[in-house]
Design a protein around this motif. Structure first.
Motif, PDB file in Angstrom:
ATOM      1  N   THR A 312       0.837  -1.202   0.000  1.00 47.59           N
ATOM      2  CA  THR A 312       0.000   0.000   0.000  1.00 47.59           C
ATOM      3  C   THR A 312       0.871   1.251   0.000  1.00 47.59           C
ATOM      4  OG1 THR A 312      -1.823  -1.123   1.122  1.00 47.59           O
ATOM      5  CG2 THR A 312      -1.781   1.282   1.239  1.00 47.59           C
ATOM      6  N   ASP A 313       1.925   1.255   0.844  1.00 47.31           N
ATOM      7  CA  ASP A 313       2.859   2.384   0.854  1.00 47.31           C
ATOM      8  C   ASP A 313       3.457   2.606  -0.529  1.00 47.31           C
ATOM      9  OD1 ASP A 313       2.413   2.838   3.521  1.00 47.31           O
ATOM     10  OD2 ASP A 313       4.356   2.088   4.214  1.00 47.31           O
ATOM     11  N   VAL A 314       3.948   1.532  -1.155  1.00 53.96           N
ATOM     12  CA  VAL A 314       4.576   1.644  -2.470  1.00 53.96           C
ATOM     13  C   VAL A 314       3.578   2.148  -3.505  1.00 53.96           C
ATOM     14  CG1 VAL A 314       5.630   0.343  -4.358  1.00 53.96           C
ATOM     15  CG2 VAL A 314       6.337  -0.090  -1.991  1.00 53.96           C
ATOM     16  N   ASP A 315       2.377   1.591  -3.480  1.00 55.25           N
ATOM     17  CA  ASP A 315       1.367   1.973  -4.454  1.00 55.25           C
ATOM     18  C   ASP A 315       0.988   3.444  -4.318  1.00 55.25           C
ATOM     19  OD1 ASP A 315      -0.736   1.640  -6.430  1.00 55.25           O
ATOM     20  OD2 ASP A 315      -2.133   1.657  -4.743  1.00 55.25           O
ATOM     21  N   ARG A 316       0.746   3.892  -3.094  1.00 58.06           N
ATOM     22  CA  ARG A 316       0.342   5.281  -2.903  1.00 58.06           C
ATOM     23  C   ARG A 316       1.476   6.247  -3.261  1.00 58.06           C
ATOM     24  NH1 ARG A 316      -4.037   5.791  -4.079  1.00 58.06           N
ATOM     25  NH2 ARG A 316      -4.234   7.801  -3.006  1.00 58.06           N
ATOM     26  N   LEU A 317       2.703   5.895  -2.907  1.00 58.53           N
ATOM     27  CA  LEU A 317       3.827   6.767  -3.248  1.00 58.53           C
ATOM     28  C   LEU A 317       4.046   6.835  -4.749  1.00 58.53           C
ATOM     29  CD1 LEU A 317       6.688   6.091  -0.662  1.00 58.53           C
ATOM     30  CD2 LEU A 317       5.513   8.249  -1.088  1.00 58.53           C
ATOM     31  N   SER A 318       4.122   5.657  -5.396  1.00 60.98           N
ATOM     32  CA  SER A 318       4.511   5.614  -6.805  1.00 60.98           C
ATOM     33  C   SER A 318       3.405   6.101  -7.734  1.00 60.98           C
ATOM     34  CB  SER A 318       4.932   4.199  -7.201  1.00 60.98           C
ATOM     35  OG  SER A 318       3.857   3.277  -7.028  1.00 60.98           O
ATOM     36  N   SER A 319       2.153   5.860  -7.376  1.00 62.58           N
ATOM     37  CA  SER A 319       1.061   6.210  -8.289  1.00 62.58           C
ATOM     38  C   SER A 319       0.485   7.589  -8.040  1.00 62.58           C
ATOM     39  CB  SER A 319      -0.072   5.172  -8.162  1.00 62.58           C
ATOM     40  OG  SER A 319      -0.690   5.249  -6.880  1.00 62.58           O
ATOM     41  N   THR A 320       0.584   8.075  -6.813  1.00 60.66           N
ATOM     42  CA  THR A 320      -0.100   9.317  -6.453  1.00 60.66           C
ATOM     43  C   THR A 320       0.847  10.425  -5.996  1.00 60.66           C
ATOM     44  OG1 THR A 320      -2.084   8.077  -5.839  1.00 60.66           O
ATOM     45  CG2 THR A 320      -1.889  10.321  -4.969  1.00 60.66           C
ATOM     46  N   HIS A 321       1.651  10.159  -4.997  1.00 59.93           N
ATOM     47  CA  HIS A 321       2.364  11.248  -4.331  1.00 59.93           C
ATOM     48  C   HIS A 321       3.664  11.655  -5.024  1.00 59.93           C
ATOM     49  CE1 HIS A 321      -0.575  11.242  -1.144  1.00 59.93           C
ATOM     50  NE2 HIS A 321      -0.440   9.933  -1.038  1.00 59.93           N
ATOM     51  N   ILE A 322       4.541  10.703  -5.307  1.00 57.37           N
ATOM     52  CA  ILE A 322       5.830  11.078  -5.891  1.00 57.37           C
ATOM     53  C   ILE A 322       5.674  11.800  -7.228  1.00 57.37           C
ATOM     54  CG2 ILE A 322       7.943  10.128  -6.920  1.00 57.37           C
ATOM     55  CD1 ILE A 322       8.117   8.210  -4.580  1.00 57.37           C
ATOM     56  N   PRO A 323       4.800  11.369  -8.150  1.00 57.26           N
ATOM     57  CA  PRO A 323       4.630  12.145  -9.389  1.00 57.26           C
ATOM     58  C   PRO A 323       4.214  13.587  -9.139  1.00 57.26           C
ATOM     59  CG  PRO A 323       3.642   9.969  -9.626  1.00 57.26           C
ATOM     60  CD  PRO A 323       4.009  10.119  -8.181  1.00 57.26           C
ATOM     61  N   VAL A 324       3.343  13.804  -8.157  1.00 64.46           N
ATOM     62  CA  VAL A 324       2.911  15.168  -7.831  1.00 64.46           C
ATOM     63  C   VAL A 324       4.054  15.959  -7.205  1.00 64.46           C
ATOM     64  CG1 VAL A 324       1.335  16.535  -6.402  1.00 64.46           C
ATOM     65  CG2 VAL A 324       0.496  14.507  -7.598  1.00 64.46           C
ATOM     66  N   TRP A 325       4.785  15.333  -6.287  1.00 62.49           N
ATOM     67  CA  TRP A 325       5.888  16.016  -5.621  1.00 62.49           C
ATOM     68  C   TRP A 325       6.960  16.454  -6.611  1.00 62.49           C
ATOM     69  CZ3 TRP A 325       6.686  11.884  -1.194  1.00 62.49           C
ATOM     70  CH2 TRP A 325       5.592  11.944  -0.325  1.00 62.49           C
ATOM     71  N   LEU A 326       7.307  15.559  -7.551  1.00 58.21           N
ATOM     72  CA  LEU A 326       8.388  15.867  -8.480  1.00 58.21           C
ATOM     73  C   LEU A 326       7.972  16.861  -9.558  1.00 58.21           C
ATOM     74  CD1 LEU A 326       9.973  12.318  -8.973  1.00 58.21           C
ATOM     75  CD2 LEU A 326      10.773  14.173  -7.489  1.00 58.21           C
ATOM     76  N   ALA A 327       6.689  17.112  -9.694  1.00 61.89           N
ATOM     77  CA  ALA A 327       6.200  18.014 -10.738  1.00 61.89           C
ATOM     78  C   ALA A 327       6.402  19.475 -10.390  1.00 61.89           C
ATOM     79  CB  ALA A 327       4.718  17.751 -11.001  1.00 61.89           C
ATOM     80  N   THR A 328       6.718  19.777  -9.132  1.00 62.91           N
ATOM     81  CA  THR A 328       6.928  21.160  -8.704  1.00 62.91           C
ATOM     82  C   THR A 328       8.214  21.244  -7.903  1.00 62.91           C
ATOM     83  OG1 THR A 328       5.603  20.764  -6.714  1.00 62.91           O
ATOM     84  CG2 THR A 328       4.469  21.680  -8.637  1.00 62.91           C
ATOM     85  N   PRO A 329       8.812  22.424  -7.806  1.00 61.75           N
ATOM     86  CA  PRO A 329      10.072  22.559  -7.062  1.00 61.75           C
ATOM     87  C   PRO A 329       9.880  22.261  -5.580  1.00 61.75           C
ATOM     88  CG  PRO A 329       9.678  24.471  -8.479  1.00 61.75           C
ATOM     89  CD  PRO A 329       8.404  23.690  -8.456  1.00 61.75           C
TER      90      PRO A 329
END
Length: 432
Positions: A312-329
């Protein structure tokens, strides 16, 4: 399973690497996250002190629910190649067959599973073998210095070091014990081949509260028969020492019905023992770093929720959070907290913790409330057995054994369920 030499990044003194995400710890959590992010085109670094994962007794069975998460992460074929599937599950209570379930479960040895997943790392995400000597985190860049002088800089640092405390302490994050020495996992091989054993999986429940046993489950891993037993004791308990010295003797005293199902069995290996405490994390809401899996929290493996929390941690990070985080400074704490506040992650963590606490209490507590709960549960189960026998009286015997549904199990979140056809349990744990 070994990892090909060309898949490993040799440590080069004074080298410097820049990535989007640095992951420390190449166990189940870190390796699955590295594969998932690399396959999505992210530039990552995966760091672990060992090229080949050391022998470690951890989880050895999981369910269809977790298989669906492996599939969602694109790792279904890899996972299936490393596990032994089973669908025919026999549950014994009161010394007799209580329930026969048709549900998918998957058995494995943890170390070969991790090494097999490491072998599936894509070429653009090799394993960096090295030990972290220094770590610094901030709202923009994270910096790792390895013991050979190599430097890895990243926008985000993911700590997936399991029970290891070195990196956590270096960052200043504290592990809080919610229930010290909560349970004990024991694992050993049976000296019987899968062909002689015949059945796919057996689960036995102890008859007495004083025994402090959650359950014993016997299942196939490849060409050997494996047993896992979960007890609410400490490593220092004299009972544990006696069990390790003569497990066959004690098993026959506790559950003599095992002999009828497994023949004149013997134990073919030493007894692996692992003590587990329930823990949470404090001070983790900070710039640039996120903790996942057992590096964030630990729960009892008897409930089978540990792998679910990791995936669940991996799925939420990889699919939702990390893409959003890396999209902005930037990588300030307000970004990181979105992961810790994710309702899906919170639900997975809370259900695992509740189930861990409930399972121990319903098994061991001697207060009036828990005695009445056990009395109710067992009365209902005996009535179910009687009703089934009454229905089957005069009919040809079912060679496959009895079928039924369980009463007052948990829904994997520690919540009680009433008996009924809609509540057939699909995991190896059913509470006393």
């Amino acid at each position: 399973m070994s990892i090909a030499e060309d898949r490993e990044t040799p440590a080069v003194p004074a080298s410097r690497t820049e990535v989007e995400v640095a992951i420390v710890g190449a166990g189940l959590a870190g390796t699955v996250l590295a594969i998932t992010l690399a396959n999505a085109g992210r530039k990552i670094a995966l760091v672990d002190p060992h090229r080949i994962h050391h022998n470690e007794f951890r989880a050895e069975k999981t369910r269809a629910e977790q298989m669906r998460l492996f599939e969602k992460l694109g790792l279904g074929p890899v996972f299936r190649s490393l596990v032994t599937p089973m669908t025919d599950l026999h549950v014994f209570r009161f010394g007799q067959l209580f329930e026969r379930k048709q549900a998918w479960e998957y058995a494995f040895s943890y170390t070969p599973l991790v090494n097999g997943l490491r072998a599936a790392l894509p070429p653009q995400a090799p394993l960096t073998v090295g030990k972290v000597a220094e770590v610094s985190t901030g709202p923009d860049r994270q910096r790792l210095v390895l013991t050979d002088g190599s430097v890895i800089e990243a926008r985000l640092l993911v700590v997936a070091t399991g029970y290891s405390e070195a990196v956590r302490r270096a960052i200043g994050v504290e592990r809080i014990e919610e229930s010290k020495a909560h349970s004990l996992s024991m694992g050993f091989d049976f000296a019987i081949s899968p062909q002689e054993f015949g059945l796919q999986s057996l689960t036995f429940y102890a008859r007495r509260v004083v025994d402090r046993i959650a359950f014993l489950t016997i299942f196939r891993i490849g060409e050997r028969m494996r047993a896992n037993m979960f007890v609410y004791r400490t490593v220092a308990d004299p009972w544990v020492r006696a069990f390790r010295e003569n497990p066959q003797k004690i098993l026959l005293e506790l559950m003599p019905e095992i002999a009828a199902r497994c023949g004149n069995f013997a134990i073919a290996s030493e007894v692996d023992v692992r003590q587990v405490s329930l823990t949470t994390t404090q001070g983790h809401r900070r710039d640039g770093v996120v903790f996942i899996g057992d590096a964030f929290a630990t729960t009892c493996p008897a409930q089978g929720d540990g792998i679910h929390r990791v995936l669940t941690d991996v799925d939420r990070l990889s699919s939702t959070h990390i893409p959003v985080w890396l999209a902005t400074p930037g990588m300030a704490a307000d970004k990181i907290c979105a992961f810790y506040d994710d309702p899906i992650k919170i639900a997975a963590d809370e259900r695992a913790m509740r189930a861990s606490i409930y399972a121990r209490r319903i098994t061991t507590e001697t207060g009036l409330e828990w005695r009445l709960r056990r009395l109710r549960n067992n009365t209902a189960r005996h009535l179910m057995i009687f009703a089934r026998r009454f229905r089957e009286a005069g009919k040809p015997s079912d060679a496959g054994g009895a079928t039924g549904v369980a009463f007052d199990h948990t829904d994997k979140a520690g919540q009680e369920l009433p008996a009924g056809p809609g509540n057939i349990i699909v995991s190896e744990l059913t509470n006393p």
